[in-house]
Design an enzyme around this catalytic site. Sequence first.
Site, short mmCIF file in Angstrom:
data_model
loop_
_atom_site.label_atom_id
_atom_site.label_comp_id
_atom_site.label_asym_id
_atom_site.label_seq_id
_atom_site.Cartn_x
_atom_site.Cartn_y
_atom_site.Cartn_z
N HIS A 116 0.84 -1.09 -0.03
CA HIS A 116 0.04 0.09 -0.08
C HIS A 116 1.13 1.31 0.19
O HIS A 116 2.14 1.28 0.14
CB HIS A 116 -0.78 0.19 1.25
CG HIS A 116 -0.24 -0.49 2.56
ND1 HIS A 116 -0.12 -1.60 3.00
CD2 HIS A 116 0.62 0.49 3.23
CE1 HIS A 116 0.60 -1.79 4.20
NE2 HIS A 116 1.12 -0.54 4.26
N ASP A 212 7.27 -6.12 3.46
CA ASP A 212 6.25 -5.82 4.29
C ASP A 212 5.21 -6.80 3.91
O ASP A 212 4.70 -6.67 2.64
CB ASP A 212 5.92 -4.44 4.31
CG ASP A 212 4.97 -3.96 5.55
OD1 ASP A 212 5.21 -4.42 6.68
OD2 ASP A 212 3.99 -3.27 5.21
N GLU A 252 7.98 -10.83 5.49
CA GLU A 252 7.01 -10.80 6.79
C GLU A 252 5.75 -11.76 5.95
O GLU A 252 5.00 -11.25 5.36
CB GLU A 252 6.55 -9.49 7.07
CG GLU A 252 5.62 -9.63 8.19
CD GLU A 252 4.87 -8.39 8.45
OE1 GLU A 252 4.56 -8.01 9.72
OE2 GLU A 252 4.40 -7.41 7.23
C1 BGC Z 1 4.18 -3.59 9.87
C2 BGC Z 1 3.58 -2.85 10.56
C3 BGC Z 1 2.64 -1.80 9.86
C4 BGC Z 1 1.78 -2.49 8.77
C5 BGC Z 1 1.29 -1.60 7.72
C6 BGC Z 1 3.30 -4.59 8.95
O1 BGC Z 1 3.60 -5.68 8.35
O2 BGC Z 1 4.99 -4.70 10.45
O3 BGC Z 1 4.34 -2.31 11.49
O4 BGC Z 1 1.90 -1.00 10.33
O5 BGC Z 1 2.66 -3.49 8.06
O6 BGC Z 1 2.20 -1.17 6.62
#
Ligand code: BGC
Length: 556
Positions: A116, A212, A252
């Site tokens: 995003h 992310d 992640e």
């Molecule tokens: C991050 C968060 C973040 C979210 C939105 C997650 O994967 O670790 O800290 O708020 O992504 O980007």
Amino acid sequence: MTDPVQRTVRAADRSDLWWRTAVICCLDIETYQDSDGDGIGDIEGLLSRIDHLAQLGVTCLWLMPFQATADLDDGYDVTDHCAIDPRLGDPGRFVELLRVAHDRGIRVIIDLVVNHTSDQHPWFRSARRSRDSRFRDFYVWQEDVPDDPGNSVFPDEEDGIWEWDDQAEAFYLHNFYRHQPDLNLANPAVREEISRILGFWLALGVDGFRLDAVPFLIDGPGAPPGTDHHAFLREMHRFVRRRSGGAVLLGEVGLGHEDQMPYFGDGGVELDLQLDFLTAQTLFLALAREDARPLISVLRARPCVDAAQGWAMFLRSHDELSLELLEEDERDEVFAAFAPDPRRRVHGRGIVRRLASMLDGDERRIRLAYSILFTLPGAPLLLYGEEIGMAEPETTTDRDGMRTPMQWDPSPGGGFSTASPEELTAPLTTGRFGPERVNVRDQQDDPSSLLSFLQLLARRYRECPEIAWGALRVLETEHPSVLVHQMSSTEAVLIAVHNLGPEPRTVRLPAAEENGMGKDTRFLDLLERSRPGPRPGTAVQVEGYGTRWLRAARGR
Ligand code: BGC
């Protein structure tokens, strides 16, 4: 015991695959060190603290987002992926940071947040203004009221994943906060922009990316049915390898092990490293129960990965400690043990505390937990400040508690900044875990401090490549509270003994023949070198909440 990895990976290749044995530290420039007294950490400040990280034994720095941002989600809401947040520095300083880190043997990876953007990003501003904008298809729109509101990642803060936009006269998709519209990854133009972003940072010299929110990134709606979602990850991996052979993709993927496997791809073509969420969550369950068995089951069942890939092991990260992968009753046990105050729980699934406070400052258990972390096959990852036992402030009840200023010395600003406390970018922790009692300066020359212990763990981890490269065997013991696991390579055997309970225990080491060792072999006691090491097949004692690392070279 022969390990397939041992057979296939030559020593020279191992050094190319540096991420398999990295000691990673995750930090936010904004809260690490302020160099100019404005209350905000900056690149110059971090530069002045690189030696602390080098002395800790860090070999890879993961920088949380430092790009231009609307700053409603600690930088995870980017407004320009190739610009540096002017409060933190500029490209020249960033390159200087890379140079200095590399000089100390530290690689630098950066967060890549491309699931995003911020709703203030020029792409979104243009997209919402007009259907004819070339950026319209950069996002995912729906004109009718969605049949299903969907579940946001932050279910207690967002009602669903579709938000109506008056200007656009349509709903847009946002899996995270409503100010973070999801990019449409099915659009080749978006993918091209992402390649440009990757290429930009690689050209500056970064050593890889922490991706992310990977499952959202590649599996999100917007793609036509039949889309091969993983193709994008493969494309990204190929691109990164082409531009910089040694750059890593750390992902992640907040799923259980089996569900994580497809994200490695077949034959090492997608993510190189993945954060190991299941082991982290189970480790907390084991600590709460003072019973190693849940952890043992997870370690025994963890699938093998390709030689070029690995797991990043962690206890705490910059986010809440999610317990999503545990059963509901297990989650309740962990909540009861480590977050009895419901204000420390978020989103119905996580705990917003650091390790030291969860363990009520009990240094034996804190050391035990880190010692386990550094002996688990994988690359250990620390959140900044864990090495000195920092905690969240009494007053914060969200993830901001993980992102407080680093505590360098006992002065009022904790050595983080000379600005007055109310001018700091985030509140300092006070009281028992505040800088007067918990800081780097007091611990750095004290051999009995937590910092010295963590330095020792990092050093031993790097001296024992069998932890990351060897074959893992979890041994049987008669004590449920004790975890005994062995990592072996053709060169050495390391047996780690961890007692999660308060009573001292005795365990028997495997006989010499079991590991192809000579009868006269003596283990070295790696955490207490002065203690005579035991021989194979003999009994060893481990204190309540105690830990021992016993290592023997093979064939000696
Ligand atoms: C991050 C968060 C973040 C979210 C939105 C997650 O994967 O670790 O800290 O708020 O992504 O980007």
